[in-house]
Design a protein around this motif. Sequence first.
Motif, PDB file in Angstrom:
ATOM      1  N   ASP A  68       0.832  -1.197   0.000  1.00 52.73           N
ATOM      2  CA  ASP A  68       0.000   0.000   0.000  1.00 52.73           C
ATOM      3  C   ASP A  68       0.869   1.250   0.000  1.00 52.73           C
ATOM      4  OD1 ASP A  68      -2.471   1.527   0.251  1.00 52.73           O
ATOM      5  OD2 ASP A  68      -1.874   1.881   2.328  1.00 52.73           O
ATOM      6  N   VAL A  78      -4.769   0.039  -1.520  1.00 50.79           N
ATOM      7  CA  VAL A  78      -4.669  -1.384  -1.833  1.00 50.79           C
ATOM      8  C   VAL A  78      -5.878  -2.163  -1.332  1.00 50.79           C
ATOM      9  CG1 VAL A  78      -3.499  -2.154   0.270  1.00 50.79           C
ATOM     10  CG2 VAL A  78      -3.000  -3.288  -1.903  1.00 50.79           C
ATOM     11  N   ARG A  90      -5.350  -4.114  -5.892  1.00 53.42           N
ATOM     12  CA  ARG A  90      -5.300  -5.481  -5.375  1.00 53.42           C
ATOM     13  C   ARG A  90      -5.490  -6.521  -6.475  1.00 53.42           C
ATOM     14  NH1 ARG A  90     -10.186  -5.925  -1.130  1.00 53.42           N
ATOM     15  NH2 ARG A  90      -9.452  -8.080  -1.010  1.00 53.42           N
ATOM     16  N   ASN A  95      -0.029  -8.128  -6.939  1.00 58.55           N
ATOM     17  CA  ASN A  95      -0.775  -8.135  -5.672  1.00 58.55           C
ATOM     18  C   ASN A  95      -1.720  -9.320  -5.519  1.00 58.55           C
ATOM     19  OD1 ASN A  95       0.346  -5.829  -4.541  1.00 58.55           O
ATOM     20  ND2 ASN A  95      -1.166  -4.464  -5.476  1.00 58.55           N
TER      21      ASN A  95
END
Length: 321
Positions: A68, A78, A90, A95
């Motif tokens: 983040d 995030v 995300r 991620n």
Amino acid sequence: MASAPPSSSLLILLILAFAALVCESRLSADYYVKSCPRFNQIMQDTITNKQITSPTTAAGTLRVFFHDCFNDGCDASVLLSSTSSNSAERDAEINLSLPGDAFDLIVRAKTALEFACPNTVSCADILAVATRDLLTMLGGPHYTVYLGRKDSRISKSSLAESNLPRPTMPMSQLIDIFTKRGFTIQEMVALSGAHTVGFSHCKEFSFNIRNDTHYNPRFAQALQQACSGYPQNPTLSVFNDIMTPNKFDNLYFQNLPKGLGVLESDHSLYNDPRTRPFVELYAKDQNKFFQDFAKAMQKLSLYGIKTGRKGEIRRRCDAVN
């Protein structure tokens, strides 16, 4: 001809507006002492319960926090979910492996805090405090978290792909990513010590095991066996620190000279002359590592934060208001 001075009432309004803006933008350790008196207790209870039931939560939350902050600041971007018109951070490829337990923890804490003090505590502050408290639960150093962040209204997967460091990057590129954000090489090495807890997915290093001579041969063989089913099971992973994987200590740095690093970037930390002196320092002196790690984490927690009207306090951490 000189313009007429503003009326006294207008001056008062301007002064009050400026004072409110300054107050709104100021961070403090006791930011919620009046607006949400049970903030610390609610956070502590939620974190403790989650970590006891899911021991990998601490390392996972630390990773989410780092992903983040390094992508345009510690603003909880995030945590936002994608929409029909936007692919959020995300869902960026880098991620996709972020652990669900970390997101679940933030949802639990936010739900409890919204019940106790609605529309008061930001998701960014929740993530920052949760990370610090979980690290201390694992034996890591305590540091002050200054509160008053606001949550971002923007989250784009394309930015995550271009901003986050990858374990396969050459050391010069990794150093460049950190120094552009105001972190020294020593702070980068200290923050890398977070690898003393948690795990890495086989996809992040398995392609390199046979070709990298910096691995301890027996360790390389063990990694190959552990990741042998990776193509069929992409969730396969191994601990970053095979000695004390659930304890925050300096064994990660002690492992590197022995060829017991998991990631390519781990080996680079020891083999590069710019970073090796700090690896050796932290391997010998855990207190120094803890001291420098705490300072670097506190600095990281303030990177690129949104305050005042630059952000909002989300009612839900996965969606803008």
